[in-house]
Design a protein around this motif. Structure first.
Motif, PDB file in Angstrom:
ATOM      1  N   LEU A 105       0.823  -1.202   0.000  1.00 37.65           N
ATOM      2  CA  LEU A 105       0.000   0.000   0.000  1.00 37.65           C
ATOM      3  C   LEU A 105       0.863   1.260   0.000  1.00 37.65           C
ATOM      4  CD1 LEU A 105      -2.707  -1.167   2.578  1.00 37.65           C
ATOM      5  CD2 LEU A 105      -3.009  -0.869   0.107  1.00 37.65           C
ATOM      6  N   SER A 106       2.021   1.190   0.644  1.00 35.99           N
ATOM      7  CA  SER A 106       2.934   2.335   0.643  1.00 35.99           C
ATOM      8  C   SER A 106       3.484   2.593  -0.758  1.00 35.99           C
ATOM      9  CB  SER A 106       4.082   2.075   1.627  1.00 35.99           C
ATOM     10  OG  SER A 106       5.053   3.090   1.557  1.00 35.99           O
ATOM     11  N   GLU A 107       3.896   1.530  -1.448  1.00 34.31           N
ATOM     12  CA  GLU A 107       4.440   1.712  -2.795  1.00 34.31           C
ATOM     13  C   GLU A 107       3.361   2.095  -3.795  1.00 34.31           C
ATOM     14  OE1 GLU A 107       8.446  -1.006  -2.706  1.00 34.31           O
ATOM     15  OE2 GLU A 107       6.684  -1.847  -3.723  1.00 34.31           O
ATOM     16  N   ALA A 108       2.115   1.810  -3.453  1.00 37.93           N
ATOM     17  CA  ALA A 108       1.006   2.257  -4.302  1.00 37.93           C
ATOM     18  C   ALA A 108       0.614   3.696  -4.008  1.00 37.93           C
ATOM     19  CB  ALA A 108      -0.189   1.336  -4.106  1.00 37.93           C
ATOM     20  N   GLY A 109       1.280   4.334  -3.044  1.00 39.55           N
ATOM     21  CA  GLY A 109       0.993   5.718  -2.709  1.00 39.55           C
ATOM     22  C   GLY A 109      -0.228   5.919  -1.842  1.00 39.55           C
ATOM     23  N   ARG A 110      -0.702   4.855  -1.227  1.00 36.07           N
ATOM     24  CA  ARG A 110      -1.927   4.962  -0.423  1.00 36.07           C
ATOM     25  C   ARG A 110      -1.642   5.060   1.070  1.00 36.07           C
ATOM     26  NH1 ARG A 110      -5.900   0.404  -2.832  1.00 36.07           N
ATOM     27  NH2 ARG A 110      -7.424   1.651  -1.665  1.00 36.07           N
ATOM     28  N   VAL A 111      -0.411   4.749   1.464  1.00 34.66           N
ATOM     29  CA  VAL A 111      -0.007   4.842   2.864  1.00 34.66           C
ATOM     30  C   VAL A 111       1.387   5.451   2.924  1.00 34.66           C
ATOM     31  CG1 VAL A 111       0.628   3.551   4.937  1.00 34.66           C
ATOM     32  CG2 VAL A 111      -1.404   2.900   3.650  1.00 34.66           C
ATOM     33  N   GLN A 112       1.597   6.409   3.807  1.00 29.80           N
ATOM     34  CA  GLN A 112       2.919   6.954   4.077  1.00 29.80           C
ATOM     35  C   GLN A 112       3.382   6.421   5.434  1.00 29.80           C
ATOM     36  OE1 GLN A 112       3.067  11.217   3.779  1.00 29.80           O
ATOM     37  NE2 GLN A 112       2.218  11.248   1.692  1.00 29.80           N
ATOM     38  N   LEU A 113       4.547   5.801   5.445  1.00 25.53           N
ATOM     39  CA  LEU A 113       4.994   5.117   6.650  1.00 25.53           C
ATOM     40  C   LEU A 113       5.216   6.063   7.825  1.00 25.53           C
ATOM     41  CD1 LEU A 113       7.504   2.494   5.178  1.00 25.53           C
ATOM     42  CD2 LEU A 113       5.045   2.296   5.558  1.00 25.53           C
ATOM     43  N   ASP A 114       5.576   7.304   7.554  1.00 23.54           N
ATOM     44  CA  ASP A 114       5.837   8.241   8.646  1.00 23.54           C
ATOM     45  C   ASP A 114       4.650   9.147   8.940  1.00 23.54           C
ATOM     46  OD1 ASP A 114       8.564   7.498   9.293  1.00 23.54           O
ATOM     47  OD2 ASP A 114       9.086   8.294   7.307  1.00 23.54           O
ATOM     48  N   ASN A 192       0.203  -3.641  18.138  1.00 19.20           N
ATOM     49  CA  ASN A 192       0.715  -2.873  16.999  1.00 19.20           C
ATOM     50  C   ASN A 192       0.212  -3.456  15.682  1.00 19.20           C
ATOM     51  OD1 ASN A 192       2.395  -0.962  18.444  1.00 19.20           O
ATOM     52  ND2 ASN A 192       3.785  -2.658  18.856  1.00 19.20           N
ATOM     53  N   TYR A 193       0.210  -4.760  15.581  1.00 22.05           N
ATOM     54  CA  TYR A 193      -0.168  -5.399  14.319  1.00 22.05           C
ATOM     55  C   TYR A 193      -1.675  -5.603  14.196  1.00 22.05           C
ATOM     56  CZ  TYR A 193       4.522  -5.679  12.558  1.00 22.05           C
ATOM     57  OH  TYR A 193       5.756  -5.328  12.047  1.00 22.05           O
ATOM     58  N   TRP A 194      -2.418  -5.557  15.318  1.00 14.82           N
ATOM     59  CA  TRP A 194      -3.874  -5.440  15.182  1.00 14.82           C
ATOM     60  C   TRP A 194      -4.198  -4.157  14.423  1.00 14.82           C
ATOM     61  CZ3 TRP A 194      -5.052  -5.735  21.135  1.00 14.82           C
ATOM     62  CH2 TRP A 194      -4.748  -7.006  21.614  1.00 14.82           C
ATOM     63  N   THR A 195      -3.549  -3.074  14.875  1.00 17.08           N
ATOM     64  CA  THR A 195      -3.827  -1.768  14.279  1.00 17.08           C
ATOM     65  C   THR A 195      -3.416  -1.743  12.810  1.00 17.08           C
ATOM     66  OG1 THR A 195      -3.446  -0.749  16.439  1.00 17.08           O
ATOM     67  CG2 THR A 195      -3.445   0.700  14.527  1.00 17.08           C
ATOM     68  N   LEU A 196      -2.267  -2.351  12.475  1.00 16.43           N
ATOM     69  CA  LEU A 196      -1.842  -2.393  11.078  1.00 16.43           C
ATOM     70  C   LEU A 196      -2.818  -3.209  10.231  1.00 16.43           C
ATOM     71  CD1 LEU A 196       1.992  -2.910  11.607  1.00 16.43           C
ATOM     72  CD2 LEU A 196       0.882  -0.876  10.655  1.00 16.43           C
ATOM     73  N   GLY A 197      -3.335  -4.306  10.785  1.00 16.15           N
ATOM     74  CA  GLY A 197      -4.344  -5.073  10.056  1.00 16.15           C
ATOM     75  C   GLY A 197      -5.589  -4.250   9.789  1.00 16.15           C
ATOM     76  N   MET A 198      -5.997  -3.472  10.784  1.00 16.00           N
ATOM     77  CA  MET A 198      -7.157  -2.599  10.600  1.00 16.00           C
ATOM     78  C   MET A 198      -6.862  -1.501   9.584  1.00 16.00           C
ATOM     79  SD  MET A 198     -10.255  -2.174  11.492  1.00 16.00           S
ATOM     80  CE  MET A 198     -11.191  -1.024  10.478  1.00 16.00           C
ATOM     81  N   LEU A 199      -5.611  -1.023   9.572  1.00 17.17           N
ATOM     82  CA  LEU A 199      -5.229   0.000   8.605  1.00 17.17           C
ATOM     83  C   LEU A 199      -5.298  -0.556   7.182  1.00 17.17           C
ATOM     84  CD1 LEU A 199      -2.339   2.478   9.216  1.00 17.17           C
ATOM     85  CD2 LEU A 199      -2.655   1.493   6.955  1.00 17.17           C
ATOM     86  N   VAL A 200      -4.843  -1.782   6.968  1.00 17.00           N
ATOM     87  CA  VAL A 200      -4.956  -2.428   5.659  1.00 17.00           C
ATOM     88  C   VAL A 200      -6.414  -2.477   5.238  1.00 17.00           C
ATOM     89  CG1 VAL A 200      -4.694  -4.628   4.434  1.00 17.00           C
ATOM     90  CG2 VAL A 200      -2.852  -3.785   5.902  1.00 17.00           C
ATOM     91  N   GLN A 201      -7.258  -2.835   6.182  1.00 22.05           N
ATOM     92  CA  GLN A 201      -8.683  -2.958   5.895  1.00 22.05           C
ATOM     93  C   GLN A 201      -9.292  -1.615   5.524  1.00 22.05           C
ATOM     94  OE1 GLN A 201     -10.796  -6.055   8.115  1.00 22.05           O
ATOM     95  NE2 GLN A 201     -12.145  -4.446   8.880  1.00 22.05           N
ATOM     96  N   ALA A 202      -8.928  -0.548   6.263  1.00 22.10           N
ATOM     97  CA  ALA A 202      -9.513   0.767   6.037  1.00 22.10           C
ATOM     98  C   ALA A 202      -9.028   1.382   4.729  1.00 22.10           C
ATOM     99  CB  ALA A 202      -9.193   1.689   7.210  1.00 22.10           C
ATOM    100  N   VAL A 203      -7.739   1.257   4.440  1.00 23.62           N
ATOM    101  CA  VAL A 203      -7.183   1.908   3.253  1.00 23.62           C
ATOM    102  C   VAL A 203      -7.571   1.174   1.976  1.00 23.62           C
ATOM    103  CG1 VAL A 203      -5.019   2.487   2.079  1.00 23.62           C
ATOM    104  CG2 VAL A 203      -5.272   2.945   4.524  1.00 23.62           C
ATOM    105  N   SER A 204      -7.558  -0.160   2.018  1.00 22.24           N
ATOM    106  CA  SER A 204      -7.856  -0.939   0.806  1.00 22.24           C
ATOM    107  C   SER A 204      -9.342  -1.018   0.495  1.00 22.24           C
ATOM    108  CB  SER A 204      -7.299  -2.352   0.960  1.00 22.24           C
ATOM    109  OG  SER A 204      -8.015  -3.077   1.958  1.00 22.24           O
ATOM    110  N   GLY A 205     -10.176  -0.799   1.504  1.00 24.71           N
ATOM    111  CA  GLY A 205     -11.608  -0.961   1.297  1.00 24.71           C
ATOM    112  C   GLY A 205     -12.043  -2.414   1.272  1.00 24.71           C
ATOM    113  N   GLN A 206     -11.132  -3.323   1.617  1.00 22.58           N
ATOM    114  CA  GLN A 206     -11.435  -4.748   1.682  1.00 22.58           C
ATOM    115  C   GLN A 206     -11.202  -5.239   3.102  1.00 22.58           C
ATOM    116  OE1 GLN A 206      -8.437  -5.779  -1.398  1.00 22.58           O
ATOM    117  NE2 GLN A 206     -10.145  -6.712  -2.519  1.00 22.58           N
TER     118      GLN A 206
END
Length: 567
Positions: A105-114, A192-206
């Motif tokens: 998602l970061s390389e797709a420009g949809r998430v900025q790591l910082d 930390n990784y619960w939140t990252l999983g939720m972030l994947v879900q929110a940003v991707s729409g899946q």
């Protein structure tokens, strides 16, 4: 020649050819500097025997080539053999998949790591409002958000499988207190990784499950990998086993969908070999590139020190040396399953080992023998000698001995207390008197009992940084005896105190005894040691007709009645 005899000869010839081919292949591999796969299999089998592992799957990859995949043992007591296609729970190895999804998602420009997490999850927060705005995506990936291990283990025994389980879990962090400043200290926390999983879900729409399936499993042709435990069971997921005093016992454990982004995926040895090939083959599988080489390198780059000498944490990976050779690895320890992944980028070797059992006491207090299997195989791949067979950890058996010894002392102490208090009732002279004696004989035992209960019920979970139900689920052969001992100590301490106080406040029993027509306390009837009367000194009296002068009246010496008229 009889048909049966002909078949037997052909069978023996085929077996002989197979053995010869295997030995020849092993010899050629050794001559070419390749691994001795037969020796590796023997090593794995020996470890399975020593550790009583029910079933195990092994995968070895070199560059873009899968070198060896093998199943050992049984999927369950009466079920099929383990095969390279058998799916296993991979536990926290899931974190590397979640990190890979974030990098995509970061390389797709949809998430900025910082960028702060709240940019993508506006409702996300912890107990500290200011800290909530400071936590970034990179902080979560490197596990330096300030969220503690205890917070990440708080739902370890949860069996929530609702569609909203992941979001509910992440929203519950609003009450979580950070134990370190944001970005300062590494703390391994599933939160930390619960939140990252939720972030994947929110940003991707899946959903997280759908994203992992479509963007990682499908491109890598991981056909025996699953995001649902129920689906994995339909395709042969082995029975899980917990260890009781060194012996595996089959168990049925809950599946926590809320923690899916941290430790919920399952995969086979064959599929995990394909997954490792992604990191060893210029970050692509065939013509498919899931991330750029720069993105893959960023995932593996040591980010923060873990506090263990030589070990750093990357994004979902541990980075450490093995015999001086840099390795990237991660283990996945569940309550009834275990997985280890190790790859050596410089040598292009990768290893995956998965078991349908978890010896948590040995992993926590002992020598971590399950984890050592993957390291042993890696040693053999990079040219080290075959590891010596492991043995049961002495320190673990010391822990067992201490726990059982405490329980034995506790039982003996209870028996002595019963005799003591009964003695107080039967013989009041034995009762303690005064504040000091009563405090030592009544108050001190209660203090000791309740202190032990507090250590087990409160101190042990804090030390392990997991709730008490997780202690019982993960360390059953230690947890259940300890909790039983603690509950008994608390209950008996209270009961003993009440019994002792009531005994001390009870008047001594009275029995009838003739003494001036009255009764006396039983204490007066306590038998005294019989004493013989002192010997009577014989006194010789002079005869009455004696002419010796009398120095004193005769009665003084002889005890006879004397009067003035008798002289």
């Amino acid at each position: 020649m009889k048909p049966s005899r002909s078949i037997a000869i052909r069978f023996l010839a085929a077996v002989g050819c197979g053995i010869a081919s295997a030995m020849l292949g092993s010899a050629i591999a050794a001559a070419d500097g390749g691994p001795d796969l037969a020796a590796i299999d023997r090593y794995v089998r020996s470890e399975m025997d020593v550790q009583r592992i029910p079933g195990l799957a092994l995968g070895i990859v070199h560059g873009d080539r899968i070198v060896h995949v093998q199943g050992f043992g049984k999927a369950d007591r009466s079920g099929p053999d383990v095969t390279p296609q058998t799916p296993f729970l991979i536990g926290s190895v899931t974190k590397s998949f979640t990190a890979l999804a974030i990098m995509q998602l970061s390389e797709a420009g949809r998430v900025q790591l910082d960028a702060p997490v709240q940019r993508y999850l506006p409702w996300w927060r912890v107990a500290d409002p200011d800290a909530s705005t400071q936590v970034t995506v990179r902080h979560l990936l490197y596990q330096v958000s300030g969220l503690s291990k205890a917070t990440g283990n708080a739902y370890a025994t949860n069996g929530d499988t609702h569609d909203s389980a992941l979001e509910d879990r992440v929203r519950a962090l609003r009450d979580a207190k950070l134990t370190e400043p944001v970005g300062m200290t590494w703390q391994y926390s599933n939160a930390n990784y619960w939140t990252l999983g939720m972030l994947v879900q929110a940003v991707s729409g899946q959903s997280y499950e759908t994203y992992i399936q479509q963007h990682i499993f499908d491109p890598l042709q991981m056909r025996n990998s699953y995001t649902s435990q129920a689906t994995a069971k339909q395709h042969g997921l082995p029975t899980e086993h917990r260890y009781w005093y060194g012996f595996p016992v089959a168990t049925d454990l809950p599946f926590d969908r809320g923690g899916l982004g941290a430790a919920g995926l399952s995969s086979s040895a064959l599929d995990m070999a394909r997954y490792l090939g992604l990191y060893l083959n210029d970050d692509r599988h065939g013509a498919t590139a899931l991330v750029t080489p720069a993105g893959a390198a960023e995932l593996q780059r040591p980010g923060v020190p873990t506090g263990v000498e030589g070990v750093s944490y990357a994004m979902g990976w541990d980075v450490s040396p093995l015999h001086g050779v840099p390795t990237v690895s991660h283990d996945g320890s569940g309550f009834g399953s275990h997985a280890n992944v190790v790859f050596v980028p410089d040598r292009e070797w990768g290893v995956v080992v998965m078991e349908n059992g978890e010896n948590s006491p040995d992993e926590f207090f002992g020598s971590r023998r399950m984890t050592s299997i993957a390291n042993g195989v890696t040693d053999m791949l990079i040219g080290q000698e075959s590891p010596a067979p492991t043995s049961s950890s002495r320190s673990l058996w010391v822990v067992y001995g201490v726990v059982l010894g405490i329980i034995a002392v506790q039982v003996v102490g209870m028996a002595r207390s019963v005799r003591t208090i009964r003695g107080w009732r039967a013989d009041p002279l034995r009762r303690p008197t005064g504040a000091l004696q009563i405090g030592l004989r009544v108050g001190l035992p209660v203090l000791v009992s309740w202190s032990w209960a507090l250590i087990v019920l409160v101190g042990l979970p804090r030390m392990i940084r997991a709730p008490l139900p997780a202690v019982l689920m993960g360390l059953p052969d230690l947890g259940y005896p300890l909790v039983a001992s603690a509950v008994l100590a608390f209950g008996w301490g209270l009961a003993r105190a009440i019994w002792a106080i009531r005994t001390l406040r009870t008047a001594p029993p009275r029995v009838p005894r003739p003494l001036n027509g009255a009764t006396v306390p039983a204490v007066l009837e306590r038998p005294r040691p019989s004493r013989a009367p002192p010997p009577v000194k014989e006194t010789r009296c002079p005869p009455l007709h004696s002419r010796r002068p009398r120095l004193a009246p005769r009665a003084w010496f002889c005890g006879t009645p004397w009067s003035a008229s008798s002289s």
